[in-house]
Design a protein around this motif. Sequence first.
Motif, PDB file in Angstrom:
ATOM      1  N   MET A   1      34.633  26.826  30.220  1.00 37.18           N
ATOM      2  CA  MET A   1      36.089  28.344  30.791  1.00 37.18           C
ATOM      3  C   MET A   1      36.231  26.558  31.870  1.00 37.18           C
ATOM      4  SD  MET A   1      35.050  30.363  34.255  1.00 37.18           S
ATOM      5  CE  MET A   1      36.671  30.787  34.699  1.00 37.18           C
ATOM      6  N   PRO A   4      39.437  26.949  37.416  1.00 36.15           N
ATOM      7  CA  PRO A   4      40.697  27.507  38.159  1.00 36.15           C
ATOM      8  C   PRO A   4      41.317  27.010  38.992  1.00 36.15           C
ATOM      9  CG  PRO A   4      38.550  29.349  37.974  1.00 36.15           C
ATOM     10  CD  PRO A   4      38.069  27.489  37.767  1.00 36.15           C
ATOM     11  N   LEU A 139      46.050  35.844  39.478  1.00 37.87           N
ATOM     12  CA  LEU A 139      44.782  34.646  40.055  1.00 37.87           C
ATOM     13  C   LEU A 139      44.864  34.488  40.993  1.00 37.87           C
ATOM     14  CD1 LEU A 139      46.509  31.387  37.363  1.00 37.87           C
ATOM     15  CD2 LEU A 139      44.664  33.100  37.116  1.00 37.87           C
ATOM     16  N   GLY A 140      45.163  34.957  41.881  1.00 35.45           N
ATOM     17  CA  GLY A 140      44.912  35.462  43.077  1.00 35.45           C
ATOM     18  C   GLY A 140      46.150  34.586  44.087  1.00 35.45           C
ATOM     19  N   TYR A 217      47.849  50.857  35.464  1.00 35.26           N
ATOM     20  CA  TYR A 217      48.275  51.305  36.815  1.00 35.26           C
ATOM     21  C   TYR A 217      49.269  51.827  36.820  1.00 35.26           C
ATOM     22  CZ  TYR A 217      44.619  47.083  37.483  1.00 35.26           C
ATOM     23  OH  TYR A 217      44.191  45.558  37.741  1.00 35.26           O
ATOM     24  N   PRO A 251      43.924  38.171  29.683  1.00 35.40           N
ATOM     25  CA  PRO A 251      44.463  37.585  31.325  1.00 35.40           C
ATOM     26  C   PRO A 251      43.735  36.345  31.576  1.00 35.40           C
ATOM     27  CG  PRO A 251      44.717  39.802  31.459  1.00 35.40           C
ATOM     28  CD  PRO A 251      44.545  40.218  29.569  1.00 35.40           C
ATOM     29  N   VAL A 255      42.525  30.216  31.500  1.00 34.48           N
ATOM     30  CA  VAL A 255      41.192  29.796  32.457  1.00 34.48           C
ATOM     31  C   VAL A 255      40.143  29.923  31.162  1.00 34.48           C
ATOM     32  CG1 VAL A 255      41.326  30.050  34.891  1.00 34.48           C
ATOM     33  CG2 VAL A 255      40.146  31.303  33.726  1.00 34.48           C
ATOM     34  N   LEU A 259      36.489  33.051  26.043  1.00 32.90           N
ATOM     35  CA  LEU A 259      36.740  34.053  26.922  1.00 32.90           C
ATOM     36  C   LEU A 259      37.863  35.422  25.915  1.00 32.90           C
ATOM     37  CD1 LEU A 259      35.200  36.309  28.601  1.00 32.90           C
ATOM     38  CD2 LEU A 259      35.895  35.345  30.624  1.00 32.90           C
ATOM     39  N   VAL A 263      36.961  38.815  24.516  1.00 32.36           N
ATOM     40  CA  VAL A 263      37.580  40.197  24.563  1.00 32.36           C
ATOM     41  C   VAL A 263      38.546  40.825  23.521  1.00 32.36           C
ATOM     42  CG1 VAL A 263      38.026  41.864  26.195  1.00 32.36           C
ATOM     43  CG2 VAL A 263      37.082  39.838  26.721  1.00 32.36           C
ATOM     44  N   ARG A 266      36.643  42.507  20.757  1.00 31.49           N
ATOM     45  CA  ARG A 266      35.659  43.565  20.828  1.00 31.49           C
ATOM     46  C   ARG A 266      37.101  44.746  21.253  1.00 31.49           C
ATOM     47  NH1 ARG A 266      33.308  42.550  25.994  1.00 31.49           N
ATOM     48  NH2 ARG A 266      32.466  41.688  24.809  1.00 31.49           N
TER      49      ARG A 266
ATOM     50  N   PRO B  34      34.810  45.232  30.418  1.00 35.90           N
ATOM     51  CA  PRO B  34      34.788  44.349  29.338  1.00 35.90           C
ATOM     52  C   PRO B  34      34.064  43.120  29.731  1.00 35.90           C
ATOM     53  CG  PRO B  34      36.736  43.886  30.413  1.00 35.90           C
ATOM     54  CD  PRO B  34      36.644  44.958  31.463  1.00 35.90           C
ATOM     55  N   LEU B  35      33.901  42.562  30.722  1.00 36.54           N
ATOM     56  CA  LEU B  35      32.906  41.216  30.361  1.00 36.54           C
ATOM     57  C   LEU B  35      31.409  41.137  29.366  1.00 36.54           C
ATOM     58  CD1 LEU B  35      33.783  39.758  33.477  1.00 36.54           C
ATOM     59  CD2 LEU B  35      35.120  39.212  31.589  1.00 36.54           C
ATOM     60  N   VAL B  36      31.012  42.198  29.814  1.00 39.22           N
ATOM     61  CA  VAL B  36      29.907  42.482  29.583  1.00 39.22           C
ATOM     62  C   VAL B  36      28.724  41.896  30.447  1.00 39.22           C
ATOM     63  CG1 VAL B  36      27.939  42.861  27.868  1.00 39.22           C
ATOM     64  CG2 VAL B  36      30.846  43.486  27.630  1.00 39.22           C
ATOM     65  N   ARG B  61      33.816  30.472  40.768  1.00 39.24           N
ATOM     66  CA  ARG B  61      34.440  30.009  39.761  1.00 39.24           C
ATOM     67  C   ARG B  61      33.849  31.408  38.520  1.00 39.24           C
ATOM     68  NH1 ARG B  61      33.708  24.846  36.196  1.00 39.24           N
ATOM     69  NH2 ARG B  61      34.873  24.125  38.090  1.00 39.24           N
ATOM     70  N   TRP B  64      37.070  34.237  38.219  1.00 41.36           N
ATOM     71  CA  TRP B  64      38.227  33.501  37.510  1.00 41.36           C
ATOM     72  C   TRP B  64      38.118  34.114  35.895  1.00 41.36           C
ATOM     73  CZ3 TRP B  64      38.557  31.454  41.722  1.00 41.36           C
ATOM     74  CH2 TRP B  64      38.972  31.659  42.503  1.00 41.36           C
ATOM     75  N   LYS B  65      36.408  34.633  35.915  1.00 43.31           N
ATOM     76  CA  LYS B  65      36.613  35.693  34.570  1.00 43.31           C
ATOM     77  C   LYS B  65      37.188  36.817  33.979  1.00 43.31           C
ATOM     78  CE  LYS B  65      32.030  33.206  33.184  1.00 43.31           C
ATOM     79  NZ  LYS B  65      30.636  33.537  32.898  1.00 43.31           N
ATOM     80  N   LEU B  67      39.596  40.070  33.655  1.00 40.32           N
ATOM     81  CA  LEU B  67      40.741  40.303  33.755  1.00 40.32           C
ATOM     82  C   LEU B  67      41.598  40.761  34.839  1.00 40.32           C
ATOM     83  CD1 LEU B  67      39.105  41.132  30.263  1.00 40.32           C
ATOM     84  CD2 LEU B  67      40.108  38.831  30.840  1.00 40.32           C
ATOM     85  N   HIS B  68      41.669  41.470  36.117  1.00 40.34           N
ATOM     86  CA  HIS B  68      41.726  42.594  36.662  1.00 40.34           C
ATOM     87  C   HIS B  68      42.688  43.548  35.490  1.00 40.34           C
ATOM     88  CE1 HIS B  68      45.619  42.572  39.501  1.00 40.34           C
ATOM     89  NE2 HIS B  68      44.297  43.267  40.183  1.00 40.34           N
ATOM     90  N   LYS B  90      39.459  36.115  44.425  1.00 41.96           N
ATOM     91  CA  LYS B  90      39.924  35.049  44.052  1.00 41.96           C
ATOM     92  C   LYS B  90      40.387  34.600  45.048  1.00 41.96           C
ATOM     93  CE  LYS B  90      40.407  37.005  39.781  1.00 41.96           C
ATOM     94  NZ  LYS B  90      41.395  37.335  38.903  1.00 41.96           N
TER      95      LYS B  90
END
Lengths: 318, 100
Positions: A1, A4, A139-140, A217, A251, A255, A259, A263, A266, B34-36, B61, B64-65, B67-68, B90
């Motif tokens: 990673m 960020p 991303l905030g 959403y 998404p 970063v 990851l 995902v 899966r 989904p990050l498990v 940090r 930021w994993k 995914l929103h 965040k």
Amino acid sequence: MFDPKIIIDLLAENVRRTGNPFGLSTGSINGWWKGADLPRQGANLLFTGMMYQMVPAINAATGLLGKYEDTPAGDRIRFGRRVPRFLSAAVLKMATAKEDRSAAAGVLMDITRILQASGVDFAYRPELDGYSGILLYDLGDRENFIAHARRVAGRLQEAGVERLITVDPHTTWALRELYPRYTGYRPEVRTYFELARLQGNGDREVTLHDPCFYGRYLELSQVPRTLLAGLGVRCADVNSAGPFTSCCGGPAESVSPALALTVGRRRLAELQATGRPLVTMCPICHANLRRAGADVMDLSALLVRFTRSGENSQKRAE
Amino acid sequence: MTVVSPEFAEELKEYGDDTALQCFNCGTCVAICPLVDDSFPRRLIRYVQIGARERILASGRDLWKCLHCGLCSRTCPRQADPGEIILGLKRYVLAAWREE
């Protein structure tokens, strides 16, 4: 990673400077409309949000980031607190694949064909099109998102645009939910498939992956299914769909490409369990599921296939 | 040493929705994410509840994993909206990093 903050600051600076997160000139990424002879006047403005056009750069950046993630070189980027040179606009421009650029243009052309076949009164004005800034929000970086959104909204308001047609879930959500909240601009926003009126006699079954923003959403999952049903296309049952759809992983690509891939693989396994051709309706999902190994088609291509083949026998004008 | 600060949730209002105190730590969000990851996002929400500011910044940090994707918010039985809490964190952590 990756760190960020380094990534966010780079993306924010690019958005501020060029209007898109990759620092590429608008002209270099948004040329799909040239030669299409699209109307400049119409009741609805097609607003692509540049997401499809950015997929070639997303693929290039994700590929480059993926090579360095969790490597000694990646650690230097992480701890060096400097912008990695390989993410410069010049490098990304060189690294984009021609087939990715053609595919992105193809999706947008297909969408204009669907709108035309559906009798939708629309215009396209490239000078009013633009990136929504949604990645900064996710991303905030709300502050830079708002600054950018106000520029985009201001341009549209100045041109008197009140009705927008969108093509991807992220831009749709940004314009429907975030722009009214943060800019005061409240256009009527509809996706191209909400406006499409197509019928046909196809007899097939596909696997439709609901993107989070359409499925959860915005709760629009049923709209493309109804449209496809009108074409004779059935959607196979998927484990996790509609409001409870599973994320494609895309998404995370900015970063952590690793990851995003984990995902994505899966989710792909869930989708492939149906044994039917896979269809997406989001450029981020499309790109990440492809990276995960999927053979995937955009919804627009599926719809236009019927239009082209003459199966679209009954069109209803808007 | 972790300093507990119950008023921290108030401080976070500037960055997002004030729903963390709705959470009763059932773990549905962890199970569905989904990050498990074995404790994401519940651990960070717990930090918000007790006002463990330093722990949030130390594990910033990890935010930021996320995914929103919103699945945690959709399934939360307390409408605590974990996805929006993470998004607010965040913003909080990014602001802290930028002030450094």
